[in-house]
Design an enzyme around this catalytic site. Sequence first.
Site, PDB file in Angstrom:
ATOM      1  N   SER A   1      19.686 -14.616  -2.711  1.00  0.00           N
ATOM      2  CA  SER A   1      19.474 -13.316  -3.524  1.00  0.00           C
ATOM      3  C   SER A   1      20.646 -12.475  -3.524  1.00  0.00           C
ATOM      4  O   SER A   1      21.785 -12.709  -2.473  1.00  0.00           O
ATOM      5  CB  SER A   1      18.601 -12.606  -2.422  1.00  0.00           C
ATOM      6  OG  SER A   1      18.475 -11.279  -2.717  1.00  0.00           O
ATOM      7  N   GLY A   2      20.999 -11.838  -4.681  1.00  0.00           N
ATOM      8  CA  GLY A   2      22.378 -11.181  -5.040  1.00  0.00           C
ATOM      9  C   GLY A   2      23.377 -12.011  -5.622  1.00  0.00           C
ATOM     10  O   GLY A   2      24.289 -11.476  -5.631  1.00  0.00           O
TER      11      GLY A   2
ATOM     12  N   THR B   1      19.068 -13.251 -11.862  1.00  0.00           N
ATOM     13  CA  THR B   1      18.574 -12.463 -12.758  1.00  0.00           C
ATOM     14  C   THR B   1      19.291 -12.051 -13.991  1.00  0.00           C
ATOM     15  O   THR B   1      18.932 -12.177 -15.108  1.00  0.00           O
ATOM     16  CB  THR B   1      17.849 -11.276 -12.214  1.00  0.00           C
ATOM     17  OG1 THR B   1      16.883 -11.633 -11.185  1.00  0.00           O
ATOM     18  CG2 THR B   1      17.200 -10.415 -13.249  1.00  0.00           C
TER      19      THR B   1
ATOM     20  N   ASN C   1      20.830  -7.287  -1.912  1.00  0.00           N
ATOM     21  CA  ASN C   1      20.907  -7.081  -3.537  1.00  0.00           C
ATOM     22  C   ASN C   1      20.054  -6.119  -3.985  1.00  0.00           C
ATOM     23  O   ASN C   1      19.069  -5.652  -3.129  1.00  0.00           O
ATOM     24  CB  ASN C   1      20.087  -8.405  -4.213  1.00  0.00           C
ATOM     25  CG  ASN C   1      20.288  -8.345  -5.533  1.00  0.00           C
ATOM     26  OD1 ASN C   1      20.690  -7.302  -6.215  1.00  0.00           O
ATOM     27  ND2 ASN C   1      19.604  -9.436  -6.355  1.00  0.00           N
TER      28      ASN C   1
ATOM     29  N   SER D   1      16.630  -7.517  -6.112  1.00  0.00           N
ATOM     30  CA  SER D   1      16.413  -8.614  -6.004  1.00  0.00           C
ATOM     31  C   SER D   1      15.001  -9.198  -6.418  1.00  0.00           C
ATOM     32  O   SER D   1      13.950  -8.408  -6.284  1.00  0.00           O
ATOM     33  CB  SER D   1      16.349  -8.750  -4.365  1.00  0.00           C
ATOM     34  OG  SER D   1      16.289 -10.194  -4.003  1.00  0.00           O
ATOM     35  N   SER D   2      14.864 -10.233  -6.868  1.00  0.00           N
ATOM     36  CA  SER D   2      13.674 -10.699  -7.592  1.00  0.00           C
ATOM     37  C   SER D   2      12.983 -11.268  -6.419  1.00  0.00           C
ATOM     38  O   SER D   2      13.458 -12.206  -5.763  1.00  0.00           O
ATOM     39  CB  SER D   2      13.992 -11.774  -8.692  1.00  0.00           C
ATOM     40  OG  SER D   2      14.700 -11.272  -9.653  1.00  0.00           O
TER      41      SER D   2
ATOM     42  N   GLY E   1      17.029 -19.041  -4.446  1.00  0.00           N
ATOM     43  CA  GLY E   1      17.882 -20.103  -3.939  1.00  0.00           C
ATOM     44  C   GLY E   1      17.713 -20.553  -2.398  1.00  0.00           C
ATOM     45  O   GLY E   1      16.726 -20.000  -1.977  1.00  0.00           O
TER      46      GLY E   1
ATOM     47  N   GLU F   1      17.230 -20.420   1.404  1.00  0.00           N
ATOM     48  CA  GLU F   1      17.580 -19.403   2.143  1.00  0.00           C
ATOM     49  C   GLU F   1      17.565 -19.722   3.378  1.00  0.00           C
ATOM     50  O   GLU F   1      16.599 -20.682   4.242  1.00  0.00           O
ATOM     51  CB  GLU F   1      16.150 -18.577   2.144  1.00  0.00           C
ATOM     52  CG  GLU F   1      16.333 -17.731   0.740  1.00  0.00           C
ATOM     53  CD  GLU F   1      15.134 -16.843   0.693  1.00  0.00           C
ATOM     54  OE1 GLU F   1      14.418 -16.531   1.607  1.00  0.00           O
ATOM     55  OE2 GLU F   1      15.153 -15.718  -0.233  1.00  0.00           O
TER      56      GLU F   1
END
Length: 1036
Positions: free
Chosen positions: A107-108, A112, A157, A160-161, A385, A387
């Site tokens: 994330s970040g 996206t 982020n 973040s998605s 990704g 984690e």
Amino acid sequence: MEVKTSLLDNMIGVGDMVLLEPLSEESFINNLKKRFDHSEIYTYIGSVVVSINPYRSLPIYSPEKVEEYRNRNFYELSPHIFALSDEAYRSLRDQDKDQCILITGESGAGKTEASKLVMSYVAAVCGKGAEVNQVKEQLLQSNPVLEAFGNAKTVRNDNSSRFGKYMDIEFDFKGDPLGGVISNYLLEKSRVVKQPRGERNFHIFYQILSGATEDMLNKLKLQRDFSRYNYLSLDSSRVNGVDDAVNFRTVRNAMQIVGFMDHETQSIFEVIAAVLKLGNIEFKPESRVNGLDESKIKDKNELKEICELTGIDQSVLERAFSFRTLEAKQEKVSTTLNVAQAYYARDALAKNLYSRLFSWLVTRINESIKVIFLYKVMGVLDIYGFEIFEDNSFEQFIINYCNEKLQQIFIELTLKEEQEEYIREDIEWTHIEYFNNAIICDLIENTGILAMLDEECLRPGTVTDDTFLEKLNQVCATHQHFESRMSKCSRFLNDTSLPHSCFRIQHYAGKVMYQVEGFVDKNNDLLYRDLSQAMWKANHSLIKALFPEGNPAKINLKRPPTAGSQFKASVATLMKNLQTKNPNYIRCIKPNDKKAAHIFSDALVCHQVRYLGLLENVRVRRAGYAFRQPYELCLERYKMLCKQTWPHWRGPARAGVEVLFNELEIPVEEYSYGRSKIFIRNPRTLFKLEDLRKQRLEDLATLIQKIYRGWKYRTRFLLMKKSQIVIASWYRRYAQQKKYQKIKSSSIVVQSYIRGWKVNRSVSCMRILIILQLNKNIYYWREFMQKYFLEMKSKMPSLSPIDKNWPARPYLFLDSTHKELKRIFHLWRCKKYRDQFTDQQKLIYEEKLEASELFKDKKALYPASVGQPFHGAYLEISKNPKYKKLKDAVEEKIIIAEVVNKINRANGKCASRIFLLTKNNVLLADQKSGHIKSEVPLGDVTKVSMSSQNDGFFAVHLKEGSGAAGKGDFLFSSDHLIEMATKLYRTTLSQTKQKLNIEISDEYAIFLSFLKGCVLPCSRLSDGKNCFPGPSQVWL
């Protein structure tokens, strides 16, 4: 601007990690850092793009950049996401190969944004047209909608998605987009009811409260204040640089473009409002007679508004929050819910409502953009990704399982691609050693952890997270990638870093410790049937469609599939889909945790490099040959290193490369010849070629400079020589012209002197002859003129200017001389006469002259006035005591003081008046008393009228609207008319600088008040006597 023709030109660090030498984790990180510090955020690992989030805008995505990378070889320019996008699109368009682009990272890291850049590039380079543009716009505008409902601010982020997304973009045979299909994976629905500290709920909740109009909020029964809703965290409700109101308008516009109807949009917002208000429902405990605890809703106002929004009977929903019905075959058992169970039911309903709404949104978007016939497909996967957090739970376990599968297919497809290229190029294939993570995938799926979790969830009896962990310890204890202190393996019994309530899995990216708490509940994802049935009974079409299992006619007593099994099936479908397409990879890396530009954290990047398996990727790529290049490109790049191939090679490209490599004496074990490419085993060989090429280019540049300078200065010399010849010829011409002009002018001077000498000589002769002739007659002429002037002297007339006598001329030839003498004599005696005048006399004569110009040949009375002097002051006012009062009243110098007869303007009778003229005014005074009757400024006098006859009448006309003109014009009779009119004219001219109009006519009109505005003409009778009409007479 310098044009690059190869990835190797002006390379900062190493553009392709396959060429990194030496290869180690430290050198890998240092190379990424060096490129990041120079704003080079993209690096290749073969055909894989590694992208580092710069956390700032870079000028590398402009339309010019799109055109720069369009239809270019992958390694022709600097590493860029556009190069990968172009390679994938051209393979799809020209070779009919379905493509997929896999974007991974934590994330970040910019996943996206990377997916948006890929889609925007494809949209820019594909065809144009109204329908194509509409499809492209719908595909692009689906992103803002999904981001609003599926993205949230996290500590890592701001956008973040919180779901995985896979989009298949479908193209026709020309490569123009036709539509697409979107698949979503594992929405983080737990975020709806609870957010970690420093994070927000999904964007749409904040956007609707910030951007909706007051009327819309009233319809949704919402208020703009975030603090009124328990499901919204307050510590991070505002995000710096994010305007939720503007984003809400963007989302509504995007929904309209994608194809949402107005009533559908309204229904979606009603569901969002209902979810928000669900969080405000609170419960209180109550005890029943049988001793069982039950719960009641504290404030039913929120429940009432939810029911109004969704069209649900309030009593039905209230009962669903308080009771749970269990069905087994033909039996139904209803039990009460305590407060904790009621809150669980409320949160489960909110999560299910939102997650099902999100799935419905994806389905609805697919209905708008899907196509019936499939031609070519490009898939874009934007998914979590790997984690590794401090506290890892069921969500991280599922996400890491998905990444294990992606790593597995990545290695398989990469090796497959390598093997296929070796076979295609007729290169001997050697087995490549690599870590196969299939053993980890087996540990999780099939009969592994997920299967045991499902078993435990379905098992009757008491099921807890601890019983699940016990089962894991029994089954997986001997697995080399599973660790637990409760397992039978003794090596973990004293591992204090591993708590009793946790287990650890050694993933390909490293070890991850999972807390078993919550695994069972999250896997069950249980929603009470009473709530499902209550939702199905809603009069709200969208909510009813979201809960089809609530239909009593379709009651299914089977347990719904668990979250783990659903995700496992989705991943299996995804893997099967990816294996049918040509893969393209984008690995996203986050440089720091501060979300700040220009900061590169070595430890954080190293952590991501490990769990993304980037070093493993490089090793797989370098296991055979590190670099390969078509013969034509290789020869074009290095041909200057061999005299036989420079500057042009006439034969086949492969033969040219063979000659080149033999000339450079490169060891044969360092390269191999394929069918269309040269394969180089070690990066050192390639760098040696690059060094030789760089040195040779410097030598060639020196040679080119030398030749250019020679050509430049020789061209300059020839130009100067040509210019000198032109200048010399023009100068010689100029010098000869000047010399000719000088000779010509000298000749003319000589000629003129000669002619002058000749003329002077002849003139001198003639002059002598004339002088001799004149000397003979001069005595006679002198005597004659002397006699003429003496006779004139004796006959001179008197000095009176009016004497017109003049002697007669004695000779005819003296006529003009005689007349001129007469004129001169007259002027002289006039001057002598004028010199005798005093200043007073001069003034009188000037007035006489003025009178002559005004009245001569115009007024019959004028000749009689010529001999009369103009006295002006006919009344000695200063000496007569009778007029002392009048003298005191008049301060200015009196120019005229005369008694006149004034025609009365009221009755037409005559009356004697003293007429006084000063420098500024005309005054009329009574003759007897000396009292001033009228005073008229000279500026108000516009005209003086009189007849041409021998009478003394004159009219003084006044300016209309002036104070003195109220009773009409003045009509006078005087014996000194000429003098009075002349002095009035001169005084007015002196004071007002304007000439007074003197009208001389036998008939003139005046304005008298007793005639009430009529015009009265005055004339002279035929017998010559003056006459003025009485009050009752008017002459026309």
